[in-house]
Design a protein around this motif. Structure first.
Motif, PDB file in Angstrom:
ATOM      1  N   LEU A   1      88.642  90.800   4.039  1.00 27.47           N
ATOM      2  CA  LEU A   1      87.568  89.660   3.587  1.00 27.47           C
ATOM      3  C   LEU A   1      86.471  90.553   2.869  1.00 27.47           C
ATOM      4  CD1 LEU A   1      86.352  87.019   3.406  1.00 27.47           C
ATOM      5  CD2 LEU A   1      85.390  87.297   5.494  1.00 27.47           C
TER       6      LEU A   1
ATOM      7  N   GLY B   1      93.054  81.632   4.266  1.00 32.63           N
ATOM      8  CA  GLY B   1      92.604  82.804   3.559  1.00 32.63           C
ATOM      9  C   GLY B   1      93.422  82.931   2.313  1.00 32.63           C
TER      10      GLY B   1
ATOM     11  N   THR C   1      88.851  83.924  -0.423  1.00 37.37           N
ATOM     12  CA  THR C   1      87.841  83.888   0.581  1.00 37.37           C
ATOM     13  C   THR C   1      88.536  83.498   1.854  1.00 37.37           C
ATOM     14  OG1 THR C   1      85.542  83.208   1.349  1.00 37.37           O
ATOM     15  CG2 THR C   1      87.132  81.573   0.502  1.00 37.37           C
ATOM     16  N   MET C   2      87.717  83.257   2.977  1.00 41.31           N
ATOM     17  CA  MET C   2      88.291  82.801   4.273  1.00 41.31           C
ATOM     18  C   MET C   2      87.432  81.826   4.846  1.00 41.31           C
ATOM     19  SD  MET C   2      89.613  86.209   5.965  1.00 41.31           S
ATOM     20  CE  MET C   2      90.789  87.538   5.119  1.00 41.31           C
TER      21      MET C   2
ATOM     22  N   TYR D   1      88.441  90.854  10.291  1.00 46.71           N
ATOM     23  CA  TYR D   1      88.994  90.411   9.197  1.00 46.71           C
ATOM     24  C   TYR D   1      88.169  91.153   8.065  1.00 46.71           C
ATOM     25  CZ  TYR D   1      91.806  86.620  10.314  1.00 46.71           C
ATOM     26  OH  TYR D   1      93.098  86.054  11.056  1.00 46.71           O
TER      27      TYR D   1
END
Length: 222
Positions: free
Chosen positions: A116, A190, A150-151, A112
């Motif tokens: 990200l 996400g 965000t994640m 990611y």
């Protein structure tokens, strides 16, 4: 601490070798293979990769035995109540309780990285002992996630439990969804998911076995 749950047949269904009894987990499947993205609306999405961690049941048993689980109490309106699950949080500078978790965090950070823009750094562990343990509707909005996308990447071990999501009133519209995750499944929330949607693991009246959830988050996201 004893461990009693139904082992998964998912490794066999995927054609991937399970770990031998008493041995270390065999590793990970290809993260991209089988990864499915679900668009929720308002910029939120959920990725699901079933059976990502191979030999997940052995890892589950080790974590139940070796993690120093804590029971906590929290203020709820005008009273203090027991948190209905056991917890352990590992900050960025703390070693994780099993090398497999460190490997998972590294693989997730690499996969990611472009979306990200930073690595996953912390790990929050939850131990749901049975169907009475739960987490109520919430978003992980402490820190930067209250304002920015965000994640949060969740690896589920042990018996499967349903992770439910619903739009946050005034922030998103759409139909509630849920995903049954356990035995090494990966679920990643996400985009705007923490701000515009809420998620929960609700209590279950049917018999369910124990589950461990590992939540990987970037810096300053809780």
């Amino acid at each position: 601490m004893s461990v009693d749950f139904q082992a998964s047949l998912f490794d066999d269904l995927l054609g991937e070798p399970a770990a031998p009894v008493g041995g270390a987990p065999a590793g990970f499947g290809d993260l991209a293979a089988g990864l499915l993205r679900h668009r929720l609306g308002a910029g939120a999405w959920v990725d699901v990769r079933p059976g990502w961690v191979r030999g997940a049941d052995e890892l589950f048993a080790r974590l139940v035995r070796e993690v120093p689980w804590r029971a906590e109490r929290r203020q709820m309106y005008d009273r203090v109540v027991d948190v209905p699950r056991l917890l352990k949080f590992y900050d960025a500078h703390e070693p994780l309780p099993d090398p497999v978790l460190a490997q998972a965090r590294e693989r997730l950070s690499a996969h990611y990285a472009e979306e990200l823009g930073e690595p996953f750094t912390t790990a929050g562990l939850c131990y749901y002992r049975d169907g009475r343990d739960s987490v109520t509707w919430h978003g992980d909005r402490i820190g930067r996630s209250n304002r920015h996308d965000t994640m949060v990447a969740i690896v589920s071990l042990g018996d499967a439990r349903r992770l439910s999501l619903r739009p946050r009133p005034g922030h998103a519209t759409g139909e509630p969804v849920s995903f049954l995750v356990g035995h090494g499944d990966l679920l990643v929330m996400g985009g705007s998911c923490q701000r515009t949607w809420e998620h929960a693991v609700l209590k279950s009246t049917r018999p369910v076995g124990p589950r461990v959830s590992i939540q990987f988050r970037p810096h300053n996201v809780r």
